[in-house]
Every structure is written in structure tokens, then in C-alpha cells.
Design an enzyme around this catalytic site. Structure first.
Site, PDB file in Angstrom:
ATOM      1  N   HIS A 157      70.389 -16.453 -40.543  1.00  0.00           N
ATOM      2  CA  HIS A 157      70.313 -17.413 -41.788  1.00  0.00           C
ATOM      3  C   HIS A 157      69.863 -18.705 -41.628  1.00  0.00           C
ATOM      4  O   HIS A 157      69.316 -19.760 -42.658  1.00  0.00           O
ATOM      5  CB  HIS A 157      71.749 -17.534 -41.940  1.00  0.00           C
ATOM      6  CG  HIS A 157      72.859 -17.013 -42.402  1.00  0.00           C
ATOM      7  ND1 HIS A 157      72.396 -15.391 -43.324  1.00  0.00           N
ATOM      8  CD2 HIS A 157      74.069 -16.617 -42.211  1.00  0.00           C
ATOM      9  CE1 HIS A 157      73.775 -14.749 -43.523  1.00  0.00           C
ATOM     10  NE2 HIS A 157      74.921 -15.075 -42.360  1.00  0.00           N
ATOM     11  N   ASP A 191      73.392  -6.708 -39.449  1.00  0.00           N
ATOM     12  CA  ASP A 191      74.682  -7.666 -39.498  1.00  0.00           C
ATOM     13  C   ASP A 191      75.127  -7.782 -40.833  1.00  0.00           C
ATOM     14  O   ASP A 191      74.238  -7.331 -41.649  1.00  0.00           O
ATOM     15  CB  ASP A 191      74.355  -9.067 -39.260  1.00  0.00           C
ATOM     16  CG  ASP A 191      75.056 -10.469 -39.626  1.00  0.00           C
ATOM     17  OD1 ASP A 191      75.960 -10.155 -38.524  1.00  0.00           O
ATOM     18  OD2 ASP A 191      75.602 -10.744 -40.560  1.00  0.00           O
ATOM     19  N   HIS A 193      75.528  -9.613 -43.323  1.00  0.00           N
ATOM     20  CA  HIS A 193      74.754 -10.215 -43.909  1.00  0.00           C
ATOM     21  C   HIS A 193      73.460 -10.185 -43.803  1.00  0.00           C
ATOM     22  O   HIS A 193      72.934 -10.247 -42.673  1.00  0.00           O
ATOM     23  CB  HIS A 193      75.583 -12.060 -44.326  1.00  0.00           C
ATOM     24  CG  HIS A 193      77.024 -11.687 -44.219  1.00  0.00           C
ATOM     25  ND1 HIS A 193      77.381 -11.518 -42.481  1.00  0.00           N
ATOM     26  CD2 HIS A 193      78.101 -11.543 -44.652  1.00  0.00           C
ATOM     27  CE1 HIS A 193      79.248 -11.868 -42.876  1.00  0.00           C
ATOM     28  NE2 HIS A 193      79.135 -11.710 -44.540  1.00  0.00           N
ATOM     29  N   ASP A 274      79.588  -7.254 -37.574  1.00  0.00           N
ATOM     30  CA  ASP A 274      80.376  -7.913 -38.984  1.00  0.00           C
ATOM     31  C   ASP A 274      80.633  -6.791 -39.987  1.00  0.00           C
ATOM     32  O   ASP A 274      81.208  -6.740 -40.795  1.00  0.00           O
ATOM     33  CB  ASP A 274      80.324  -9.706 -39.581  1.00  0.00           C
ATOM     34  CG  ASP A 274      78.731  -9.455 -39.801  1.00  0.00           C
ATOM     35  OD1 ASP A 274      78.028  -8.911 -39.223  1.00  0.00           O
ATOM     36  OD2 ASP A 274      78.506 -10.628 -39.973  1.00  0.00           O
ATOM     37  N   TYR A 313      83.522 -10.851 -35.857  1.00  0.00           N
ATOM     38  CA  TYR A 313      84.436 -11.679 -36.173  1.00  0.00           C
ATOM     39  C   TYR A 313      85.630 -11.657 -35.648  1.00  0.00           C
ATOM     40  O   TYR A 313      86.659 -12.447 -35.300  1.00  0.00           O
ATOM     41  CB  TYR A 313      83.953 -13.073 -36.926  1.00  0.00           C
ATOM     42  CG  TYR A 313      83.304 -13.707 -37.569  1.00  0.00           C
ATOM     43  CD1 TYR A 313      82.443 -15.242 -37.595  1.00  0.00           C
ATOM     44  CD2 TYR A 313      81.902 -12.635 -38.433  1.00  0.00           C
ATOM     45  CE1 TYR A 313      81.425 -15.106 -37.108  1.00  0.00           C
ATOM     46  CE2 TYR A 313      81.117 -12.980 -38.279  1.00  0.00           C
ATOM     47  CZ  TYR A 313      80.515 -14.253 -37.848  1.00  0.00           C
ATOM     48  OH  TYR A 313      78.791 -14.782 -37.983  1.00  0.00           O
TER      49      TYR A 313
HETATM   50 ZN   LIG Z   1      76.646 -11.570 -40.767  1.00  0.00          ZN
END
Ligand SMILES: [Zn+2]
Length: 334
Positions: A157, A191, A193, A274, A313
Site C-alpha cells: 500500500h 493479498d 487488498h 488474508d 492476520y
Molecule cells: Zn491485505
């Protein structure tokens, strides 16, 4: 494949993040890295220090300078919040042209959210994560078929000049920059995201393609502003999935990314786990068996590969999920 590790990546321990104005317990914690490392039985290689100059291929000098000094200047200002957190932001409509002078305003020049705090060990850990990614790239450039950087804080990110999303330096992008020495590179991000930072860093570059499968930001998921399918172009491919999507659409998307990347000379996998069912940070429902199959698909590209750890996570399962993916990658290459 060798596992690159640095104890320094444990030094970033924010304890909390500020979400909707309220401190909540941090999820990007040091125990993530040890939980993963402890499930791997491969050869461990110490991350080697690299000069800051290497980082300038993907990051602005001003961001590096800020991250390196942010905690010290904040701590010296005796502010009520212990860790660096913005309260103003240099929104594009302001047309701002210079870094603010006040210590408490300066994070708003570089940060785009309030959940990515900077504490006493943050810079050292972020720097170690970049060193781990670069060491993995060195191993691959030296002839290893693949290497895995088991590290944190994550990176995908982080943009060229801004940090956010629990990311400070874009480790996968830094590794990709190093791998371009051997030819064109693809960064494929699995990932949960969208890898917005990596997309922004390489936008318009012909020698680095960026592809990402992730939960649809239009359904209300981070990074909210980016990750839509219509951002795709010749060097970028975004494949957003609906919340609740499970193995079949996720693996179809991974296969599409791999097919799209054909012809590159090197691969960087931004490996967040995740997307797994049960992860507290995403609504995707991917199984461990599908992570193994995703590894096989990525390995089938058959090019030198650096795997860089991103999110994931659920401390009870992330080690096994990474292990499955790496085993799949080795099977896919065979
Ligand atoms: Zn993520």
C-alpha cells in the site's frame, strides 16, 4: 526455497491503530512474522543491509527522509499522542506545494490514513523489510530459482511518496526494481487488498507489469479509492472479487494474472494470505488447498521468483497458508 529473515523486522510494534478516530488494537503485529517463520523448515538467510540509494528507484527521497526522522522529531515535541499520527492531510484540492513546518502537521504531508502509526522501531523495521526483499532479489539474481522474504511491516500500500495501509516502504516494488536488471518483471499481488502502492509506483512503466486479485473496493473495502477493474491498462491488471468469493473465482483470477504475465523474465509475488476464510481483515473465503494451487499456478511461469510477505492476520493459520503457497510454487516449477 531460502527464507530471508531479519530480527529487526520485529522492532515495529504499534500496539494500536487509529480507526474512525478511535484507537483499536493493532493487527499488523510482530508475532505475524514469527508465526510464519516458525512453520517453515527451509534454509534461513540473514537479510543483508543495502544502501538507501537502491530504495530511490521506487521511493521519493523526501519520504525516506521523513520516515527516518519522524519518530525522533515527534518524540522530541512532547505531544499527547505517543506515536506519529496525522491530524491534517495535504488533500489535492489544497494545491499544497511545501512540507509543513509543525511537527504535528508533517505526517499529513506523507500519510494517507490514520491507522499507520510510527513508533520508536518503525523505521528500523521498515528498512529491514526492504533489506529482506532486496536480499531475496540478490539470491534470485545470483541463480536461486526462488526466494521468500519472511518480513513485515508489509509494503504494497506504500506509494512512491506516501505511506498508509500499515505499509511504509513498498518491499515488493523495491524487489521488482532490483529484478529489472535481468529483464521485464511482473508483480502479481494475491493479498486480499488491492496493491495500490505498487500500481501507482509502476504506472506507465513498460518493464514492470502489476497485477492484483483482491476484494472489490467498490463493496467498501480498503484501499477504497483504488483497485477497480477500469484502472487496468497495458501494464496493469486489476481483478476485483465480490465479498464472500471463495476458491473457484479466486483461482481463476490467479490463473488469469499468470497468463497475462507470460513473457516476463522475473516474477515478484506479493504474498498476502488474508484472502483466507477466517482471516479477520477480509471477507474472501479462500481455502488452504487453494493457496497451494495458487502457488502451483504462480510457479508454472517458470521464471526467477521473489516472494515477499504482505498481509495475513490470523496468527493461528498464516504460517500454514504461507507454507502451502511456497510448497505449491516449488511443485509448479518442477
Ligand atoms: Zn491485505
Amino acid at each position: 526455497m531460502p527464507v530471508v529473515w531479519s530480527d529487526r523486522c520485529l522492532l515495529h510494534d504499534p500496539a494500536a491503530e487509529i480507526w474512525v478516530g478511535t484507537p483499536t488494537p493493532a493487527t499488523e503485529v510482530p508475532a505475524r512474522a514469527t508465526a510464519i517463520r516458525d512453520r517453515l523448515d527451509a534454509r534461513v538467510v540473514d537479510a543483508q543491509p543495502h544502501d538507501d540509494a537502491v530504495l530511490l528507484a521506487v521511493h521519493d527521497e523526501a519520504l525516506l527522509a521523513y520516515l527516518a526522522s519522524a519518530w525522533k522529531e515527534w518524540n522530541g515535541a512532547e505531544l499527547p499522542q505517543e506515536q506519529v499520527v496525522p491530524y491534517v492531510f495535504a488533500h489535492r484540492e489544497l494545491g499544497a506545494r511545501r512540507e509543513p513546518a509543525a511537527v504535528w502537521a508533517r505526517p499529513g504531508w506523507f500519510a494517507y490514513d490514520t491507522m499507520t502509526l510510527i513508533g520508536p522501531g518503525t523505521w528500523e523495521a521498515a528498512r529491514a523489510a526492504a533489506d529482506a526483499a532486496l536480499t531475496a532479489a540478490d539470491l534470485v539474481l545470483g541463480g536461486e530459482p526462488a526466494a521468500y522474504a519472511c518480513t513485515r511491516p508489509p509494503g504494497h500500500h506504500a506509494t512512491r511518496s506516501a505511506y498508509g495501509g500499515s505499509c511504509y516502504l513498498n518491499n515488493a516494488a523495491i524487489a521488482a526494481g532490483a529484478l529489472t536488471a535481468a529483464g521485464p518483471v511482473a508483480v502479481l499481488d494475491v493479498d486480499a487488498h488491492h496493491g495500490n502502492g505498487t500500481q501507482e509506483i509502476f504506472r506507465g512503466r513498460e518493464d514492470v507489469r502489476t497485477g492484483s486479485v483482491h476484494v472489490d473496493p467498490g463493496a467498501g473495502w480498503f484501499p477504497h479509492f483504488l483497485g477497480f477493474a477500469d484502472e487496468s491498462d497495458g501494464s496493469n491488471l486489476n481483478l476485483p472479487l465480490a465479498p464472500g468469493a471463495a476458491d473457484e473465482p479466486w483461482l481463476e483470477a490467479v490463473a488469469e494474472l499468470v497468463g497475462w504475465a507470460h513473457g516476463v523474465a522475473g516474477l515478484v509475488v506479493a504474498l498476502g494470505v488474508d484472502a483466507a476464510a477466517g482471516d479477520p481483515e477480509s471477507p474472501l473465503q479462500v481455502s488452504g488447498a487453494a493457496f497451494r494451487e495458487s502457488g502451483r499456478l504462480l510457479g508454472s511461469l517458470g521464471v526467477p521468483t521473489v516472494v515477499v510477505q504482505e498481509g495475513g492476520y490470523d496468527l493461528a493459520t498464516i504460517g500454514a497458508l504461507v507454507r502451502e503457497t511456497l510448497l505449491g510454487l516449488e511443485e509448479g516449477r518442477a
